[in-house]
Design a protein around this motif. Structure first.
Motif, PDB file in Angstrom:
ATOM      1  N   MET A 142     -25.738  -1.615 -10.804  1.00  0.00           N
ATOM      2  CA  MET A 142     -25.417  -2.347  -9.702  1.00  0.00           C
ATOM      3  C   MET A 142     -24.262  -1.861  -8.871  1.00  0.00           C
ATOM      4  N   ASN A 143     -24.570  -1.621  -7.517  1.00  0.00           N
ATOM      5  CA  ASN A 143     -23.520  -1.025  -6.949  1.00  0.00           C
ATOM      6  C   ASN A 143     -22.306  -1.893  -6.650  1.00  0.00           C
ATOM      7  N   ILE A 144     -21.249  -1.407  -6.239  1.00  0.00           N
ATOM      8  CA  ILE A 144     -20.047  -2.383  -6.224  1.00  0.00           C
ATOM      9  C   ILE A 144     -19.854  -2.660  -4.666  1.00  0.00           C
ATOM     10  N   SER A 145     -19.451  -3.865  -4.263  1.00  0.00           N
ATOM     11  CA  SER A 145     -19.516  -4.293  -3.069  1.00  0.00           C
ATOM     12  C   SER A 145     -18.041  -3.697  -2.313  1.00  0.00           C
ATOM     13  N   GLU A 146     -18.035  -3.537  -0.958  1.00  0.00           N
ATOM     14  CA  GLU A 146     -16.847  -3.015  -0.433  1.00  0.00           C
ATOM     15  C   GLU A 146     -15.787  -3.921  -0.614  1.00  0.00           C
ATOM     16  N   SER A 147     -15.911  -5.185  -0.795  1.00  0.00           N
ATOM     17  CA  SER A 147     -14.779  -6.085  -1.108  1.00  0.00           C
ATOM     18  C   SER A 147     -14.131  -6.174  -2.134  1.00  0.00           C
ATOM     19  N   LYS A 148     -14.993  -5.829  -3.301  1.00  0.00           N
ATOM     20  CA  LYS A 148     -14.577  -5.900  -4.594  1.00  0.00           C
ATOM     21  C   LYS A 148     -13.842  -4.328  -4.938  1.00  0.00           C
ATOM     22  N   PHE A 149     -14.394  -3.420  -4.260  1.00  0.00           N
ATOM     23  CA  PHE A 149     -14.007  -1.939  -4.455  1.00  0.00           C
ATOM     24  C   PHE A 149     -12.472  -1.916  -3.786  1.00  0.00           C
ATOM     25  N   ASN A 150     -12.399  -2.492  -2.436  1.00  0.00           N
ATOM     26  CA  ASN A 150     -11.102  -2.628  -1.935  1.00  0.00           C
ATOM     27  C   ASN A 150     -10.046  -3.362  -2.694  1.00  0.00           C
ATOM     28  N   MET A 151     -10.537  -4.527  -3.446  1.00  0.00           N
ATOM     29  CA  MET A 151      -9.813  -5.485  -4.242  1.00  0.00           C
ATOM     30  C   MET A 151      -8.975  -4.568  -5.296  1.00  0.00           C
ATOM     31  N   TRP A 152      -9.903  -3.704  -6.093  1.00  0.00           N
ATOM     32  CA  TRP A 152      -9.640  -2.959  -7.119  1.00  0.00           C
ATOM     33  C   TRP A 152      -8.881  -1.763  -6.677  1.00  0.00           C
ATOM     34  N   PHE A 155      -1.231  -1.780   1.956  1.00  0.00           N
ATOM     35  CA  PHE A 155      -1.688  -3.143   1.691  1.00  0.00           C
ATOM     36  C   PHE A 155      -2.023  -3.920   3.149  1.00  0.00           C
ATOM     37  N   ALA A 156      -1.407  -3.539   4.003  1.00  0.00           N
ATOM     38  CA  ALA A 156      -1.964  -4.116   5.669  1.00  0.00           C
ATOM     39  C   ALA A 156      -3.023  -3.864   5.861  1.00  0.00           C
ATOM     40  N   THR A 157      -3.539  -2.613   5.454  1.00  0.00           N
ATOM     41  CA  THR A 157      -4.753  -2.209   6.011  1.00  0.00           C
ATOM     42  C   THR A 157      -5.894  -2.559   5.074  1.00  0.00           C
ATOM     43  N   ILE A 158      -5.603  -2.574   3.649  1.00  0.00           N
ATOM     44  CA  ILE A 158      -6.731  -2.608   2.697  1.00  0.00           C
ATOM     45  C   ILE A 158      -6.997  -4.191   2.329  1.00  0.00           C
ATOM     46  N   ILE A 159      -6.012  -5.282   2.630  1.00  0.00           N
ATOM     47  CA  ILE A 159      -6.252  -6.686   2.491  1.00  0.00           C
ATOM     48  C   ILE A 159      -7.438  -7.162   3.415  1.00  0.00           C
ATOM     49  N   PRO A 160      -7.573  -6.789   4.544  1.00  0.00           N
ATOM     50  CA  PRO A 160      -8.530  -7.218   5.574  1.00  0.00           C
ATOM     51  C   PRO A 160      -9.877  -6.910   5.164  1.00  0.00           C
ATOM     52  N   LYS A 161     -10.048  -5.645   4.453  1.00  0.00           N
ATOM     53  CA  LYS A 161     -11.331  -5.016   3.944  1.00  0.00           C
ATOM     54  C   LYS A 161     -11.715  -5.933   2.769  1.00  0.00           C
ATOM     55  N   ILE A 162     -10.856  -6.949   2.209  1.00  0.00           N
ATOM     56  CA  ILE A 162     -11.441  -7.698   1.212  1.00  0.00           C
ATOM     57  C   ILE A 162     -11.799  -8.774   1.617  1.00  0.00           C
ATOM     58  N   THR A 163     -13.180  -9.040   1.678  1.00  0.00           N
ATOM     59  CA  THR A 163     -13.923 -10.126   2.466  1.00  0.00           C
ATOM     60  C   THR A 163     -14.190 -11.347   1.601  1.00  0.00           C
ATOM     61  N   ASP A 164     -14.446 -10.935   0.355  1.00  0.00           N
ATOM     62  CA  ASP A 164     -14.895 -12.247  -0.507  1.00  0.00           C
ATOM     63  C   ASP A 164     -13.640 -13.085  -1.094  1.00  0.00           C
ATOM     64  N   ARG A 165     -13.841 -14.283  -0.952  1.00  0.00           N
ATOM     65  CA  ARG A 165     -12.736 -15.077  -1.304  1.00  0.00           C
ATOM     66  C   ARG A 165     -12.394 -15.189  -2.726  1.00  0.00           C
ATOM     67  N   SER A 166     -13.393 -14.914  -3.619  1.00  0.00           N
ATOM     68  CA  SER A 166     -12.859 -14.587  -5.136  1.00  0.00           C
ATOM     69  C   SER A 166     -12.215 -13.305  -5.169  1.00  0.00           C
ATOM     70  N   ASP A 167     -12.601 -12.470  -4.707  1.00  0.00           N
ATOM     71  CA  ASP A 167     -11.966 -11.066  -4.766  1.00  0.00           C
ATOM     72  C   ASP A 167     -10.609 -11.134  -4.390  1.00  0.00           C
ATOM     73  N   LEU A 168     -10.440 -12.079  -3.286  1.00  0.00           N
ATOM     74  CA  LEU A 168      -8.883 -12.096  -2.789  1.00  0.00           C
ATOM     75  C   LEU A 168      -8.089 -12.970  -3.942  1.00  0.00           C
ATOM     76  N   ALA A 169      -8.505 -14.063  -4.276  1.00  0.00           N
ATOM     77  CA  ALA A 169      -8.041 -14.816  -5.577  1.00  0.00           C
ATOM     78  C   ALA A 169      -7.872 -14.020  -6.911  1.00  0.00           C
ATOM     79  N   PHE A 170      -8.847 -13.174  -6.952  1.00  0.00           N
ATOM     80  CA  PHE A 170      -8.584 -12.254  -8.213  1.00  0.00           C
ATOM     81  C   PHE A 170      -7.319 -11.240  -8.027  1.00  0.00           C
TER      82      PHE A 170
END
Length: 167
Positions: free
Chosen positions: A1-11, A64-79
């Protein structure tokens, strides 16, 4: 399974947290390496993605200011908020700088979460869970004992299962 852009940026953001205090300890580095190994087992990462994560761990430099907007999934933000706190305590020194950055990032993340919307979703899921079919669902349709037991429960508790009690 491929990693989503949101999750990749969260990591990416999570790995960058180890550099907030300007010191990359052995504990932090080992923790980051284990996370990268774990992520690569869970997801199909490209060579570029692996290199980016390793660079983020070893060199830092994520804004962080440029990477946070790339985290679009709410669960990724909370994590991410949770991970910032975890990483901040890895070296047993949750410094003032880390606390300040935790607060800033936490506020930034929380500003993207609509708590009213989440509250309404939770409330409707809770109300839906009180339906008689869910509360008195049979796990074994062939069990006469279970059927009788569930009928007794319904008789003892007429209608209370439909709505949560108000506090």
């Amino acid at each position: 399974m491929n990693i989503s852009e949101s999750k990749f940026n969260m990591w990416r953001a999570t790995l960058a947290v180890v550099h907030l205090d300007g010191v990359l300890t052995e504990e932090e580095k080992n923790w980051g390496k284990k996370r990268i190994e774990h992520i690569s087992r869970l997801f199909k990462l490209s060579e570029d993605q692996m290199t980016i994560l390793e660079d983020d761990l070893n060199k830092g430099g994520v804004d962080f200011a440029t990477i946070i907007p790339k985290i679009t999934d709410r669960s990724d933000l909370a994590f991410l908020v949770h991970q910032i706190r975890v990483v901040g305590h890895l070296d047993s020194d949750f410094s003032a700088q880390e606390k300040d950055m935790y607060k800033k990032i936490s506020d930034l993340v929380m500003s993207k979460i609509n708590l009213e919307d989440i509250s309404q979703q939770v409330q409707s899921m809770e109300l839906a869970s009180y339906h008689e079919d869910n509360v008195y669902q049979m796990s074994n349709e062939n069990s006469i004992f279970e059927k009788v037991f569930k009928e007794i429960l319904k008789a003892i508790n007429p209608g209370d299962y439909k709505f949560p009690k108000k506090k």
